[in-house]
Write an enzyme that holds these catalytic residues in place. Structure first.
Site, PDB file in Angstrom:
ATOM      1  NE  ARG A 157      23.038  15.756 -28.011  1.00 18.07           N
ATOM      2  CZ  ARG A 157      21.830  15.685 -27.461  1.00 18.07           C
ATOM      3  NH1 ARG A 157      21.692  15.703 -26.159  1.00 18.07           N
ATOM      4  NH2 ARG A 157      20.751  15.598 -28.230  1.00 18.07           N
ATOM      5  CG  HIS A 196      22.308  11.643 -24.799  1.00 15.99           C
ATOM      6  ND1 HIS A 196      22.976  12.479 -23.933  1.00 15.99           N
ATOM      7  CD2 HIS A 196      22.197  10.452 -24.161  1.00 15.99           C
ATOM      8  CE1 HIS A 196      23.252  11.834 -22.815  1.00 15.99           C
ATOM      9  NE2 HIS A 196      22.798  10.602 -22.932  1.00 15.99           N
ATOM     10  CE1 TYR A 209      17.076  16.473 -28.135  1.00 14.72           C
ATOM     11  CE2 TYR A 209      16.241  14.239 -28.426  1.00 14.72           C
ATOM     12  CZ  TYR A 209      17.308  15.106 -28.249  1.00 14.72           C
ATOM     13  OH  TYR A 209      18.596  14.622 -28.216  1.00 14.72           O
TER      14      TYR A 209
END
Length: 389
Positions: free
Chosen positions: A278, A282, A291
């Protein structure tokens, strides 16, 4: 507390299940087109594509990315409430989407904009849901593409139920239909997904489970979801699993075509793990810089699904610069059209939310509709009487 090797819960860094680090007992993922655009062959999965078919796949990839980028921009400008980007996952979606026949049924999550494109769903109808003006915007029966599912994993049960219905209707056979359902790596930890695996296996349902393993379930990395590659979970439920290079549109097309064929022929379910990444957040409410590290992102840029097809076309002299320029021009026109029509979407009648809740009139829904209508009318009465709040 003491631990031994069998209870060592420490995990390697993200990407531990990448092709270069799978271990000697782990077969490499299925790949037909390298990141450098070199065509390779696989003994079990291969596909013959004409130059026009390759160029058509390239066009699909570019168009899908352009719609996605326009949607992200619209959200950043306050025109959409949210958007789930597919950046980096175009090959997995286009490859699997183009493997479907008109008779097959697809069950998406909320990120399958590329599959929607392959099923001829107007991109603006996708944006309508994220703009808050509809609950989906398209008729699933017209496109054999179900409405987006926000609740993680529930669509897997819907897909298995639909596939079992196909069995009972006699729609399964060599020239029949099958079902495919999409979900992410994080969804594999949900009970619904594992229940769907059980039902599909026991009833030999004609369904393909297509897991887009983009390695991040929002902010949780893959190693917090599984101790083994996800495709190997299928063996525990009694059906085959295969891991494919999710950035390789050729491989995704070949593997999905074969899995769907097996489902139609009565061989039951298959789990496909499309190993991809990805590239964006998100959703647009997420900040991935909190993160994951930038070096990981840079490494995956070299595996871009569009660039490898472009390199293949160039190296084999199947397309010239005029072709690529024409596709880019068409993509820009599509982006402008999507933006214009998105901004023109009308707000719905507030009472429309009570329509199509049930297939037939329902007393409780009718009562709730009347109560809400009276509530709205109260605002009109206040305005007419000059009352202020």
């Amino acid at each position: 507390m003491t631990t031994d090797a069998s209870h060592d819960f420490t995990r390697p860094a993200t990407g531990a299940f990448s092709p270069a680090n799978t271990g000697t007992d782990e077969p490499p993922l299925v790949q037909l087109l390298t990141p450098e655009g070199e065509r390779v062959h696989h003994p079990d999965y291969d596909i013959d594509l004409t130059p026009d078919e390759v160029k058509s796949l390239y066009r699909d990839l570019v168009m899908v990315r352009r719609v996605d980028l326009e949607a992200v921009s619209l959200q950043r400008q306050g025109e959409l409430g949210l958007w789930a980007s597919l950046l980096g996952q175009e090959a997995a979606q286009v490859g699997s989407g183009r493997a479907l026949t008109n008779a097959d049924m697809a069950f998406p999550t909320y990120r399958e904009h590329g599959v929607a494109w392959c099923r001829d769903v107007d991109p603006v109808k996708l944006l309508g849901m994220f703009r808050g003006v509809n609950h989906g915007g398209w008729n699933p029966a017209e496109h054999n593409f179900h409405l987006y599912t926000i609740v993680i994993g529930t669509q897997t049960l819907h897909a298995v139920g639909y596939a079992m219905g196909m069995q009972r209707d006699g729609a399964v056979g060599e020239d029949g239909s099958a079902t495919i359902v999409y979900f992410g790596d994080g969804a594999t930890s949900q009970g619904d997904v594992n229940e769907a695996f059980t039902w599909a296996s026991v009833f030999n349902a004609p369904v393909v489970f297509f897991c887009q393993n983009n390695q991040w379930a929002i902010s949780e990395p893959l190693e917090k979801q599984t101790r083994i590659p996800l495709y190997r979970r299928a063996s525990g439920f009694g059906f085959p699993g295969v891991r494919v290079d999710g950035n390789d549109v050729f491989a995704c097309l070949a593997v999905t075509t074969q899995a769907l064929k097996a489902a139609r022929e009565g061989q039951g379910p298959t789990l496909i793990e499309a190993f991809t990444y990805r590239m964006g957040a998100h959703t647009t409410s997420d900040d991935p810089t909190r993160y994951r590290v930038a070096t990981e992102l840079e490494a995956w840029k070299l595996k871009d699904p569009i660039e490898r097809v472009k390199a293949y076309l160039f190296k084999n002299r199947l397309a010239d610069q005029d072709f690529f320029d024409a596709v880019d021009t068409e993509a820009d026109a599509l982006g402008r059209d999507v933006r214009k029509r998105c901004l023109e979407l009308p707000d719905p009648d507030p009472l429309a939310m009570f329509e199509h809740v049930y297939s037939e009139p329902h007393a409780l829904t009718a009562e709730e509709r009347d109560q809400f209508a009276a509530y709205l009318a109260g605002f009109d009465d206040d305005a007419a009487g000059g009352e202020t709040r």
